[in-house]
Design a protein around this motif. Sequence first.
Motif, mmCIF file in Angstrom:
data_model
loop_
_atom_site.group_PDB
_atom_site.id
_atom_site.type_symbol
_atom_site.label_atom_id
_atom_site.label_comp_id
_atom_site.label_asym_id
_atom_site.label_seq_id
_atom_site.Cartn_x
_atom_site.Cartn_y
_atom_site.Cartn_z
ATOM 1 N N THR A 63 113.122 -60.722 -40.038
ATOM 2 C CA THR A 63 113.780 -60.761 -38.562
ATOM 3 C C THR A 63 115.342 -60.598 -38.564
ATOM 4 N N GLU A 65 109.469 -61.725 -33.244
ATOM 5 C CA GLU A 65 110.581 -60.949 -33.420
ATOM 6 C C GLU A 65 110.035 -59.529 -34.190
ATOM 7 N N SER A 66 110.709 -58.457 -34.041
ATOM 8 C CA SER A 66 110.228 -57.384 -34.877
ATOM 9 C C SER A 66 110.922 -57.635 -36.024
#
Length: 376
Positions: free
Chosen positions: A72, A29-30
Motif C-alpha cells: 500500500t 488500501e489498494s
Amino acid sequence: MKKLLATLGIIALLVAPISTGISAAAEDESKEDYLVMFDGPAQKGLLNAFGVDDEDILRDYDLLPVYHINLTEGQAEGLDNHPQIQHVEENADAQAFSQTEPWGIPHVEGTDSRDEGYTGEGVNVAVLDTGIDASHEDLDVAGGHSVFDDAENSDPYYDENGHGTHVAGTVAALDNDLGVVGVAPDASVYAVKVLDNSGSGSYAGIAEGIEWSIQNDMDIINMSLGGSQSSSILEEYTDLAYEEGVLVVAAAGNDGNRGGNNDSVGYPAKYDSAIAVAAVDENNQRATFSSTGPDVELSAPGVDVLSSVPGDSYDTYNGTSMASPHVAGVAAQVWAEKPELSNVELRELLQDTADELGASHQYGHGLVQSYEAIQH
C-alpha cells in the motif's frame, strides 16, 4: 526532516507488531508493485512488521537484498523512511525500443517491397558525402574511401558533419527494431568521403570518389551534393560511371523558388548521365527550395525526413539531399529483384513507373515507386 521521518519510521516498526490496526488498514488500501532493497541482508520479519504478508512478496532476489512486493502507499512510505531500507521504488513499466519508419519509406513503396522480401540485398551503394558514422547502431557500413589525407578528414567512417550518415540511413538503415529503417536495409552501403567535416569539397574530390566507385564495383552512386558551376571533367567522370554500368543518382539542388519556374538544377545532377532528384513533402507538393528545370527526372521525399545521425542518434533534415537517397534505395530494391536489367533499363523502369505529380520541370516523371517498378 529526513532524520525525523526516519525516527517516525522506527516508532512505526516498534508498535506494528502489537497493533492490528495497521494490517487491517493495509488490507483496505489498494496495493501496487514495488521493488524494495535492504541496506544489508533482507529480513522478511521486518516486512511482516509493516503488515506485508507472505502472499504480497512476489519474489526475493539472490544476488542483491531486494524484494519484489505488493505494498500500500502507507507501507511504501513507512519502509522508505526506515534506516534499514536503502530503496523503495514503484515497479516501472518497460517496453522494447521500437523502430520508427520515416514517412518517406512507405511513400516510395519501400515498405510494400520490403514486406515482400525485396530488401536490396547484394546491391552496392556508394554514398559520396561527408563520410558515414560506421559505429552507428543502425548502420552496417561495408567499406569506404576518403579523398582527404589530413588527419581530421582521412577517416571515411567518421562523420562530424552528420550529412552523410543521414543520407546512408535513408538508403539502408537496418531493419533491426532500433531507430529507423531505410528503403533498402540489406543493401551494402559504402562511405566515400568527398566532403570534409564542414560539408565542403571540390569537383576534384567528387571525381576521385566516382573513380573509386567504378574501380570497386559499386552498382549505384548517390551524390547528395553539388555545385552551380559545370565541369567538363566532372561530367566525363559521371558519364564514365554510367557507361560502366553504374546508376548515378544526384540531388537536384536547393536553389528553387516559390514559383518553381527557374532552371536551377546543379551539377552533377544536371548531367544527362545522372538522375536529378527533386524533393516533395508528405502531400506530394514540391518543396519550395527544390531546384527546378528540364533536367529534373524523379521526385522523392525531402521534407522533415527522419534518419540516422552520428552518435547513435536520429534527426529530421530537409533538402533534395534527403530525396536522392530515397531514389538510390528504391533502385537497390528493384535491381536486387531484377538483376538482369542494365542501368539504362533500370533508369527507364523507374521513370515509367513513377507516380506522375505535375509539371515535369518541377517533378520530372514523378514520385519514384519501388513496388510498382518491381511488379512491372
